[in-house]
Design a protein around this motif. Sequence first.
Motif, short mmCIF file in Angstrom:
data_model
loop_
_atom_site.label_atom_id
_atom_site.label_comp_id
_atom_site.label_asym_id
_atom_site.label_seq_id
_atom_site.Cartn_x
_atom_site.Cartn_y
_atom_site.Cartn_z
N ASN A 1 38.43 47.10 34.28
CA ASN A 1 36.98 47.02 34.40
C ASN A 1 36.42 45.77 33.71
O ASN A 1 35.48 45.15 34.20
N VAL A 2 37.02 45.40 32.57
CA VAL A 2 36.60 44.17 31.91
C VAL A 2 36.83 42.98 32.84
O VAL A 2 35.96 42.11 33.01
N ALA A 3 38.02 42.95 33.45
CA ALA A 3 38.34 41.84 34.37
C ALA A 3 37.42 41.85 35.58
O ALA A 3 36.95 40.80 36.04
N SER A 4 37.17 43.04 36.11
CA SER A 4 36.32 43.16 37.31
C SER A 4 34.92 42.64 37.05
O SER A 4 34.32 41.98 37.90
N GLU A 5 34.38 42.92 35.87
CA GLU A 5 33.05 42.44 35.53
C GLU A 5 33.01 40.92 35.39
O GLU A 5 31.94 40.32 35.45
N ILE B 1 37.26 39.13 38.40
CA ILE B 1 38.71 39.14 38.60
C ILE B 1 39.13 40.56 39.01
O ILE B 1 38.80 41.52 38.32
N ASP B 2 39.84 40.67 40.12
CA ASP B 2 40.26 41.98 40.62
C ASP B 2 41.78 42.11 40.53
O ASP B 2 42.52 41.37 41.20
N PHE B 3 42.25 43.06 39.71
CA PHE B 3 43.67 43.33 39.61
C PHE B 3 44.14 44.16 40.81
O PHE B 3 43.36 44.85 41.46
N GLU B 4 45.44 44.07 41.08
CA GLU B 4 46.06 44.85 42.13
C GLU B 4 45.79 46.34 41.91
O GLU B 4 45.93 46.87 40.81
N LEU C 1 39.53 34.18 29.52
CA LEU C 1 40.87 34.01 30.10
C LEU C 1 41.41 35.38 30.47
O LEU C 1 41.40 36.30 29.65
N ILE C 2 41.87 35.52 31.72
CA ILE C 2 42.46 36.76 32.21
C ILE C 2 43.89 36.47 32.64
O ILE C 2 44.12 35.63 33.50
N SER C 3 44.84 37.17 32.02
CA SER C 3 46.25 37.00 32.37
C SER C 3 46.82 38.34 32.81
O SER C 3 46.52 39.37 32.21
#
Length: 436
Positions: A125-129, A132-135, A242-244
């Motif tokens: 959810n942090v990434a989505s906001e 960035i969309d994870f698999e 940064l999103i890894s």
Amino acid sequence: MAKLLCIFTIFSLLISLSTAFDPVKPTDRKILVILEDASYKSSHSIYFNSLQSRGYNLDFKLSDDRKIALQRYGHYLYDGLILFSPSADSIGDGSLKLNDVLDFVDSGHDLIVAADANASDFIRNVASECGIDFEDDTAAVVVDHTSYSVSEIEGDHTLIASDDIIKSDVILWREKIEAPVLFRGIAHSVNAASSLALKVLSASPAAYSANPNNKLSKPPALTGTSISLVSVVQARNNARVLISGSLDMFSDRFLRSSVQKAGTSFKYEKSGNEQFLTELSKWIFHERGHLKAVNVKHHKLGETNEPSIYRIKDDLEYSVEIYEWSGTSWEPYVADDVQLQFYLMSPYVLKTLSKDKTGLYHTSFKVPDVYGVFQFKIEYQRLGYTSLSLAKQIPVRPYNHDEYERFLPVAFPYYGASFSTMAAFFIFSILYLYHK
């Protein structure tokens, strides 16, 4: 006793605020590092030591620590946040919520998030906001049968050796990263609706996201270069994220590991992870690419004082100094794409500013023949740099009644028509009265 406790609390708060983000020296100072396991502090020590050697104060806390807090009495205690707790469903047993992290970024602070195959909904959810969309498949990892690292485990194609790195001197510096970067983790994609997110490490065209232990029953959702391994976001308030998809890529094992990319005979003694992550952290924490504008001036041509109002058709000069933070000091920023708008509902004047090596940008132009409340505007956005948004209002008046010329050149045809009409009428009168 209560009085002493109150004094001690205020003193502690003042100390914490003294290390907060300083616009004069924009590099982050104090960083909260939230670890899922205490062993990460030693298994990822090279990365942490590189930050500490550059002057950062790292405050390590476990993800189940109930005392975790980003702010106190309305003031943020940290300049940056590192989340190395990929599978934690909650931080601090709920004391740190999703909105707290988002508010932290919205207030201009920086964030690093590392995930893995067990990424929790909180991390997703942090990434989505951030765009960035994870698999979606929680069992899927990045698999690549062409750009993997040769290892002792035959058939292990989940250890990716990627050299598809963004070409940006400001984000990753000028020195080329020769060795491939090792990655093992989950895929993500940059949301097409997000104009702020950017891929810095991408997968090869042959990569895909799937469960390596099962046969494919349908085409993978993410394939090829649409898969991002590491992405960054620069928000409109210049906060950086940064999103890894891999926590392992920060580990000492990956930073020290040798790497040989499949299909090549050359073996690098050391992966490119350390150089890649070190340079990227310098950008994330504003050691590079941070701009400031000072000494904004405008005045009439030949004068030095700034007027409170301009008149139409005045000649004026505009200047501004722009500097870039080098990590230790402010250095002149030199570019040829900084533009000034003289704006009233739309730009009436658009000028590219002239520059010199001292960081001074300047131009001159004539005020348009339109009166109203104008703005001097600079909206500067360049890849990897913090944006500059400068605006200053200035009214523009028409001529006063006593400022017009006695005879306007543009009115000469009308003057000629008037006098010729009078002359013609006089001649006609003479002829009409005296001609027989």
